[in-house]
Design an enzyme around this catalytic site. Structure first.
Site, PDB file in Angstrom:
ATOM      1  N   ASN A  11      48.677  49.028  91.418  1.00  0.00           N
ATOM      2  CA  ASN A  11      48.088  48.960  90.074  1.00  0.00           C
ATOM      3  C   ASN A  11      48.321  47.550  89.513  1.00  0.00           C
ATOM      4  O   ASN A  11      49.468  47.133  89.337  1.00  0.00           O
ATOM      5  CB  ASN A  11      48.787  50.036  89.206  1.00  0.00           C
ATOM      6  CG  ASN A  11      48.303  50.047  87.780  1.00  0.00           C
ATOM      7  OD1 ASN A  11      47.394  49.308  87.398  1.00  0.00           O
ATOM      8  ND2 ASN A  11      48.921  50.898  86.964  1.00  0.00           N
ATOM      9  N   PHE A  12      47.243  46.832  89.247  1.00  0.00           N
ATOM     10  CA  PHE A  12      47.390  45.454  88.745  1.00  0.00           C
ATOM     11  C   PHE A  12      47.734  45.435  87.249  1.00  0.00           C
ATOM     12  O   PHE A  12      48.051  44.397  86.703  1.00  0.00           O
ATOM     13  CB  PHE A  12      46.099  44.653  88.956  1.00  0.00           C
ATOM     14  CG  PHE A  12      45.743  44.353  90.401  1.00  0.00           C
ATOM     15  CD1 PHE A  12      46.419  44.935  91.460  1.00  0.00           C
ATOM     16  CD2 PHE A  12      44.706  43.463  90.701  1.00  0.00           C
ATOM     17  CE1 PHE A  12      46.080  44.647  92.782  1.00  0.00           C
ATOM     18  CE2 PHE A  12      44.355  43.165  92.019  1.00  0.00           C
ATOM     19  CZ  PHE A  12      45.041  43.765  93.056  1.00  0.00           C
ATOM     20  N   LYS A  13      47.623  46.592  86.597  1.00  0.00           N
ATOM     21  CA  LYS A  13      47.892  46.726  85.153  1.00  0.00           C
ATOM     22  C   LYS A  13      47.173  45.627  84.366  1.00  0.00           C
ATOM     23  O   LYS A  13      46.070  45.229  84.735  1.00  0.00           O
ATOM     24  CB  LYS A  13      49.402  46.731  84.891  1.00  0.00           C
ATOM     25  CG  LYS A  13      50.101  47.901  85.595  1.00  0.00           C
ATOM     26  CD  LYS A  13      51.445  48.229  85.027  1.00  0.00           C
ATOM     27  CE  LYS A  13      51.988  49.499  85.673  1.00  0.00           C
ATOM     28  NZ  LYS A  13      53.277  49.912  85.169  1.00  0.00           N
ATOM     29  N   HIS A  95      47.786  57.683  83.109  1.00  0.00           N
ATOM     30  CA  HIS A  95      48.941  56.820  83.393  1.00  0.00           C
ATOM     31  C   HIS A  95      49.848  56.819  82.172  1.00  0.00           C
ATOM     32  O   HIS A  95      49.385  56.947  81.041  1.00  0.00           O
ATOM     33  CB  HIS A  95      48.474  55.393  83.709  1.00  0.00           C
ATOM     34  CG  HIS A  95      49.591  54.554  84.252  1.00  0.00           C
ATOM     35  ND1 HIS A  95      50.526  53.960  83.448  1.00  0.00           N
ATOM     36  CD2 HIS A  95      49.942  54.250  85.525  1.00  0.00           C
ATOM     37  CE1 HIS A  95      51.406  53.311  84.204  1.00  0.00           C
ATOM     38  NE2 HIS A  95      51.070  53.465  85.470  1.00  0.00           N
ATOM     39  N   GLU A 143      55.855  59.550  87.935  1.00  0.00           N
ATOM     40  CA  GLU A 143      56.518  58.282  87.605  1.00  0.00           C
ATOM     41  C   GLU A 143      57.406  58.474  86.372  1.00  0.00           C
ATOM     42  O   GLU A 143      56.878  58.557  85.253  1.00  0.00           O
ATOM     43  CB  GLU A 143      55.485  57.207  87.243  1.00  0.00           C
ATOM     44  CG  GLU A 143      54.468  56.911  88.307  1.00  0.00           C
ATOM     45  CD  GLU A 143      53.674  55.638  88.014  1.00  0.00           C
ATOM     46  OE1 GLU A 143      53.502  54.857  88.940  1.00  0.00           O
ATOM     47  OE2 GLU A 143      53.257  55.420  86.862  1.00  0.00           O
ATOM     48  N   ILE A 148      59.724  52.657  85.152  1.00  0.00           N
ATOM     49  CA  ILE A 148      58.539  51.816  85.378  1.00  0.00           C
ATOM     50  C   ILE A 148      58.857  50.361  85.048  1.00  0.00           C
ATOM     51  O   ILE A 148      59.397  50.067  83.976  1.00  0.00           O
ATOM     52  CB  ILE A 148      57.337  52.320  84.544  1.00  0.00           C
ATOM     53  CG1 ILE A 148      56.852  53.666  85.100  1.00  0.00           C
ATOM     54  CG2 ILE A 148      56.197  51.295  84.549  1.00  0.00           C
ATOM     55  CD1 ILE A 148      55.685  54.280  84.352  1.00  0.00           C
ATOM     56  N   ALA A 204      53.369  48.673  91.010  1.00  0.00           N
ATOM     57  CA  ALA A 204      52.756  47.530  90.332  1.00  0.00           C
ATOM     58  C   ALA A 204      53.636  46.279  90.467  1.00  0.00           C
ATOM     59  O   ALA A 204      53.428  45.462  91.355  1.00  0.00           O
ATOM     60  CB  ALA A 204      52.511  47.862  88.866  1.00  0.00           C
ATOM     61  N   SER A 205      54.630  46.149  89.592  1.00  0.00           N
ATOM     62  CA  SER A 205      55.348  44.888  89.458  1.00  0.00           C
ATOM     63  C   SER A 205      55.983  44.359  90.744  1.00  0.00           C
ATOM     64  O   SER A 205      56.017  43.139  90.958  1.00  0.00           O
ATOM     65  CB  SER A 205      56.423  45.002  88.358  1.00  0.00           C
ATOM     66  OG  SER A 205      57.250  46.113  88.589  1.00  0.00           O
TER      67      SER A 205
HETATM   68  O1  G3P Z   1      51.198  52.504  88.123  1.00  0.00           O
HETATM   69  C1  G3P Z   1      52.384  52.132  88.748  1.00  0.00           C
HETATM   70  C2  G3P Z   1      53.453  51.865  87.807  1.00  0.00           C
HETATM   71  O2  G3P Z   1      53.479  52.518  86.603  1.00  0.00           O
HETATM   72  C3  G3P Z   1      54.802  51.631  88.386  1.00  0.00           C
HETATM   73  O3  G3P Z   1      55.108  50.368  87.936  1.00  0.00           O
HETATM   74  O4  G3P Z   1      56.037  48.151  88.058  1.00  0.00           O
HETATM   75  O5  G3P Z   1      57.518  50.132  88.341  1.00  0.00           O
HETATM   76  O6  G3P Z   1      55.895  49.533  90.143  1.00  0.00           O
HETATM   77  P1  G3P Z   1      56.201  49.506  88.665  1.00  0.00           P
END
Ligand code: G3P
Length: 224
Positions: A11-13, A95, A143, A148, A204-205
């Site tokens: 997810n590139f957010k 999300h 999640e 996150i 994502a991150s």
């Molecule tokens: O959509 C994926 C996300 O919410 C998880 O984020 O940055 O913890 O991988 P992250």
């Protein structure tokens, strides 16, 4: 996507590192790395980058959100029909950074089925995962919001959430695939998630904000 392949959705957010030129670079790296593994690797860029990226790479592209409305008098909305028409594979739904009402999630999952789009419904715990599975989406992605973007992998910090979410979802509907996300970055986090019964990860991150995106993605997929 085959049953035995692990699923990785990036997810590139709204990260600057995942927008515009950066998004295209990231998408090309994802395409290249994906071609060297058996895993199903897909990306979810910003709306503004969707069509450019789809024309330039050969991996599945998802939206990050779709509104629960059809064509019509809805200012600033994006419908399931629109993303279908543009050739988008599917979308994240609900999300934690873009929560929806239960009736909207139900509307979208049904609409996606009708249109042949892939639905990835995000949840925050075991109970909501079971509830989402009852709607029969293609994927549920659990999640815990507090993890996150933390760099602390859910598969290690809260393995019971992953394991119990998988059990709860499969108990409700064995066809629903379960992803987990939050803090996933390393291959070991991914493998642990799969060992806990998940079908893959949503992240994502760990990749989008990595200093060396290629190295991060290769590491995640066990190529380093
Ligand atoms: O959509 C994926 C996300 O919410 C998880 O984020 O940055 O913890 O991988 P992250």
């Amino acid at each position: 996507m085959g049953k035995d392949r692990g699923v990785v959705i990036i997810n590139f957010k709204a990260y600057k590192e995942g927008f515009g030129e950066n998004a295209l670079k990231l998408a090309k790296i994802a395409e290249d790395v994906a071609s060297r593994v058996d895993d199903y690797v897909a990306i979810a860029p910003n709306y503004l980058d969707l069509t450019t990226i789809m024309n330039r790479v050969n991996i599945d592209v998802y939206a990050q959100h779709v509104d629960a409305v059809g064509y019509g008098s809805h200012t600033g909305r994006v419908t399931a029909e629109m993303i279908k028409e543009k050739g988008v594979k599917g979308s994240l739904i609900n999300h934690s950074e873009r929560r929806l009402r239960l009736a909207d999630i139900d509307f979208l999952v049904s609409k996606f089925k009708e249109l042949g789009l892939t639905s990835v419904v995000c949840t925050n715990n075991v109970a909501t995962t079971a509830a989402a599975a009852a709607l029969s989406p293609d994927f549920v992605a659990v999640e815990p919001p507090e993890l996150i973007g933390s760099g602390i992998p859910v598969s290690k910090a809260e393995p019971e959430v992953v394991e119990n979410s998988v059990k709860a979802a499969k108990n409700v509907n064995s066809d629903v695939k379960v992803l987990c996300g939050a803090g996933i970055g390393k291959h070991e986090d991914y493998v642990t998630a799969m060992d806990l019964g998940a079908d893959g990860v949503l992240l994502a991150s760990g990749v989008v904000k990595a200093e060396d995106v290629r190295a991060a993605l290769e590491e995640l997929l066990g190529l380093r």
